[in-house]
Write a protein that holds these residues in place. Structure first.
Motif, short mmCIF file in Angstrom:
data_model
loop_
_atom_site.label_atom_id
_atom_site.label_comp_id
_atom_site.label_asym_id
_atom_site.label_seq_id
_atom_site.Cartn_x
_atom_site.Cartn_y
_atom_site.Cartn_z
N ALA A 108 26.60 16.76 -50.39
CA ALA A 108 26.40 18.34 -50.29
C ALA A 108 25.70 18.86 -49.08
CB ALA A 108 25.94 18.81 -51.78
N GLY A 109 25.13 18.43 -48.73
CA GLY A 109 24.15 18.72 -47.47
C GLY A 109 23.57 17.55 -46.84
N ALA A 110 23.20 17.86 -45.29
CA ALA A 110 22.67 16.85 -44.48
C ALA A 110 21.88 17.58 -43.71
CB ALA A 110 23.78 16.09 -43.89
N LEU A 111 20.66 16.87 -43.50
CA LEU A 111 19.95 17.13 -42.33
C LEU A 111 19.53 16.05 -41.19
CD1 LEU A 111 17.56 18.75 -40.80
CD2 LEU A 111 16.12 18.56 -42.65
N VAL A 112 19.90 16.08 -40.05
CA VAL A 112 19.73 14.60 -39.17
C VAL A 112 18.93 15.30 -37.96
CG1 VAL A 112 20.55 13.00 -37.92
CG2 VAL A 112 21.69 13.85 -40.03
N ARG A 113 17.80 14.59 -37.77
CA ARG A 113 16.89 14.97 -36.64
C ARG A 113 16.34 13.82 -35.85
NH1 ARG A 113 11.46 18.22 -35.63
NH2 ARG A 113 10.35 17.29 -34.16
N SER A 144 15.08 7.55 -51.74
CA SER A 144 16.09 8.14 -52.57
C SER A 144 15.32 8.91 -53.87
CB SER A 144 17.24 7.51 -53.01
OG SER A 144 16.80 6.38 -53.92
N ARG A 145 15.78 9.85 -54.23
CA ARG A 145 15.54 10.47 -55.57
C ARG A 145 16.94 11.30 -56.09
NH1 ARG A 145 10.64 9.97 -58.19
NH2 ARG A 145 10.70 11.80 -58.93
N PRO A 146 17.12 11.56 -57.15
CA PRO A 146 18.33 12.27 -57.42
C PRO A 146 18.57 13.47 -56.92
CG PRO A 146 17.31 11.35 -59.67
CD PRO A 146 16.33 11.14 -58.54
N GLY A 147 19.64 13.36 -56.09
CA GLY A 147 19.94 14.49 -55.01
C GLY A 147 19.57 14.57 -53.70
N TRP A 148 18.77 13.32 -53.54
CA TRP A 148 18.36 12.94 -51.92
C TRP A 148 18.58 11.49 -51.66
CZ3 TRP A 148 15.44 16.65 -55.14
CH2 TRP A 148 15.15 17.97 -54.43
N ALA A 183 12.74 4.25 -36.37
CA ALA A 183 12.27 4.54 -34.93
C ALA A 183 12.39 3.15 -34.13
CB ALA A 183 10.97 5.05 -34.73
N THR A 184 12.37 3.06 -32.79
CA THR A 184 12.19 2.02 -32.16
C THR A 184 10.69 1.71 -31.91
OG1 THR A 184 12.45 3.34 -29.99
CG2 THR A 184 14.21 2.13 -30.87
N ARG A 185 10.30 0.43 -31.82
CA ARG A 185 9.08 0.27 -31.61
C ARG A 185 8.05 0.99 -30.62
NH1 ARG A 185 4.61 0.23 -32.35
NH2 ARG A 185 3.00 -1.42 -33.13
N ASP A 186 8.85 1.29 -29.55
CA ASP A 186 8.43 2.05 -28.24
C ASP A 186 8.69 3.54 -28.50
OD1 ASP A 186 11.02 2.00 -27.82
OD2 ASP A 186 11.09 1.28 -26.04
N LEU A 187 9.23 3.96 -29.59
CA LEU A 187 9.29 5.32 -29.88
C LEU A 187 10.24 6.19 -28.86
CD1 LEU A 187 5.72 6.62 -30.96
CD2 LEU A 187 7.66 5.94 -32.29
N GLU A 188 10.99 5.23 -28.10
CA GLU A 188 11.96 6.16 -27.34
C GLU A 188 13.15 6.78 -28.05
OE1 GLU A 188 13.02 6.18 -23.65
OE2 GLU A 188 10.77 6.14 -23.86
N ARG A 189 13.41 6.45 -29.21
CA ARG A 189 14.21 7.02 -30.30
C ARG A 189 13.82 7.01 -31.62
NH1 ARG A 189 19.42 7.19 -28.68
NH2 ARG A 189 18.58 7.91 -26.62
N ARG A 190 13.81 8.26 -32.19
CA ARG A 190 13.33 8.31 -33.75
C ARG A 190 14.20 9.04 -34.38
NH1 ARG A 190 9.42 10.09 -30.58
NH2 ARG A 190 9.11 12.31 -31.31
N LEU A 191 14.61 8.68 -35.62
CA LEU A 191 15.54 9.35 -36.42
C LEU A 191 15.06 9.86 -37.95
CD1 LEU A 191 18.51 10.11 -37.58
CD2 LEU A 191 18.55 7.82 -38.07
N VAL A 192 15.11 11.18 -38.44
CA VAL A 192 14.91 11.38 -39.80
C VAL A 192 16.05 11.98 -40.24
CG1 VAL A 192 13.27 12.69 -41.10
CG2 VAL A 192 12.31 11.83 -39.09
N TYR A 193 16.35 11.58 -41.36
CA TYR A 193 17.64 12.37 -42.18
C TYR A 193 17.28 12.40 -43.63
CZ TYR A 193 18.72 7.54 -44.08
OH TYR A 193 18.56 6.25 -44.74
N SER A 194 17.93 13.43 -44.14
CA SER A 194 17.83 13.82 -45.60
C SER A 194 19.38 14.11 -45.84
CB SER A 194 16.92 14.97 -45.66
OG SER A 194 16.75 15.10 -47.16
N LEU A 195 19.92 13.41 -46.86
CA LEU A 195 21.09 13.89 -47.45
C LEU A 195 21.18 14.36 -48.83
CD1 LEU A 195 23.04 10.58 -45.64
CD2 LEU A 195 22.65 12.83 -44.71
N ASN A 196 22.30 14.90 -49.26
CA ASN A 196 22.06 15.31 -50.91
C ASN A 196 23.33 14.82 -51.40
OD1 ASN A 196 20.98 18.33 -49.07
ND2 ASN A 196 19.83 17.18 -50.37
N PRO A 197 23.39 13.63 -51.88
CA PRO A 197 24.32 13.12 -52.58
C PRO A 197 24.60 13.72 -53.83
CG PRO A 197 22.67 11.35 -52.89
CD PRO A 197 22.41 12.64 -51.61
#
Length: 409
Positions: free
Chosen positions: A64-69, A347-351, A357-371
């Motif tokens: 139902a929703g998504a947040l990707v950083r 996960s929690r109901p609704g999330w 992240a790579t160990r050297d922090l060259e790339r980092r990802l945070v996501y929150s989805l709403n199943p």
């Protein structure tokens, strides 16, 4: 069209040991630690937001929703994408991402010599842990090699009103797990020796939270606030008090099976009860990886995966044979392009959430989805790791254009 279950087959957990011992084949009782992983096996590719944009526009019918950083070494995120009724600064229930915070607090107490990493836990909590589990150590709780029984079943939104476990304490949950195991003859016959196999288990972290309270004399929430949230200025991150089911604004209202499940009890607190934002989780991960929260010895311990087999039923590591969790609560995964990432799903109901992240922090990802509860576990997993693949390798790892959902044909 259903999502093709190819992604999980293309992910592999990186093995640090030269060989993997078979279960029960002379594995030592004390957990052996593999040497620390180099920062990353391969560098990440130049970031291209287009694959991620295509993954969330449109959303699959079961989301139902998504947040990707996605973040990199510079100031500010490389890209933030939202879909559905979600904003970039939404608060959400992070679920088992909480475990990384909890394990970090425990490792700080180890560094302060207030907890011994290889001391048995039962002397601290004799009324909670049965004598049969008296040899389980702090290290084995932290790296999920304790051999403790799995959590007792808990209600879900499908069970109707009252599913959120109001009035239940973490101690209640741990005691229920031991009581259920005591009546399970099959479990007692095949119960592994502590330190011989890795099985991801929320009971381990629940006990860690209670151990923190016993050692410090404070609530786990107070220690979390004093040691991590305030020093890092994580103003949008919290561990709600017992039975506080509210969620700070801004936030999205989430639904499972048509029922509004936004308000939830934070039980089981230290295991999965925290609330945060994408920006705060990125700040926390950056501080943790840079060594701001742990001295060098405990930092190395946090990223050291035990050299033991992965339990057959341990689906968290995605690959039979090799363990993937370190004592810091982080799981180690290697993507098909050779890039190794560390992180945690929750996960929690609704999330459905995650931080990687790579160990050297060259790339980092945070996501929150709403199943919304209409998808299958395979569909949700494929979608999550398609997002991870797009963030770290530039490819959604087997996600076929148009293979979004039954309604997106």
């Amino acid at each position: 069209m259903r999502v093709r279950p190819t992604t999980l087959r293309r992910l592999a957990v990186a093995g640090l040991a030269a060989s993997v011992l078979a279960i029960g084949a002379g594995v030592p009782a004390a957990t052996a630690l593999a040497p620390a992983q180099p920062p990353t096996a391969r560098t990440v590719s130049t970031f291209d937001p287009e694959p991620l944009r295509k993954l969330i526009t449109p959303l699959p019918s079961y989301e139902a929703g998504a947040l990707v950083r996605v973040d990199g070494p510079g100031r500010g995120p490389l890209w933030t994408g939202t879909a559905g009724p979600v904003t970039a600064d939404d608060h959400f229930r992070v679920g088992s991402v909480t475990k990384v915070f909890t394990h970090t607090v425990a490792l700080q107490l180890v560094a302060e010599h207030r907890i011994g990493i290889d001391e048995p836990v039962r002397p601290h909590l004799p009324d909670l842990i049965p004598a049969d589990y008296g040899t389980v150590t702090v290290r084995q709780l932290l790296d999920h090699t304790s051999g403790l029984p799995k959590p007792a079943p808990t209600p879900s939104p499908r069970d109707g009103q009252g599913w959120w476990l109001k009035g239940v304490t973490p101690s209640d949950g741990v005691r229920d797990a031991f009581a259920l195991a005591a009546r399970d003859h099959e479990w007692n016959e095949r119960r592994p020796e502590p330190g011989t196999v890795q099985q991801y288990n929320g009971v381990n972290t629940a006990i860690i939270g209670l151990l923190v309270e016993k050692v410090t004399g404070n609530t786990f929430g107070q220690e979390l606030d004093r040691r991590i949230l305030r020093p890092l200025r994580l103003r949008d991150t919290s561990l709600p008090a017992a039975d506080d089911m509210t969620l700070p604004s801004p936030h999205t209202r989430v639904y499972v099976g048509g029922d509004d499940v936004t308000e939830q009890n934070p039980y089981p607190w230290a295991e999965g009860g925290m609330i945060s934002t994408a920006a705060d989780l990125d700040r926390f991960m950056t501080a943790l990886f840079r060594g701001r929260l742990l001295p060098p010895a405990q930092q190395a311990l946090a990223f050291s995966v035990p050299d033991v087999p992965n339990a057959p039923g341990n689906k968290s590591c995605l690959k039979a044979g090799a363990a993937c969790f370190g004592a810091g609560g982080l799981m180690r995964l290697t993507l098909e392009n050779g890039v190794t990432v560390w992180g945690k799903t929750g996960s929690r109901p609704g999330w459905e959430n995650g931080v990687f992240a790579t160990r050297d922090l060259e790339r980092r990802l945070v996501y929150s989805l709403n199943p919304n509860g209409t998808g299958t576990p395979g569909e949700y997993n494929d979608y999550v790791f398609a997002i991870a693949g797009a963030a770290f390798s530039g490819s959604p790892l087997g996600w076929a254009p148009g293979a979004r959902s039954r309604s997106a044909q």
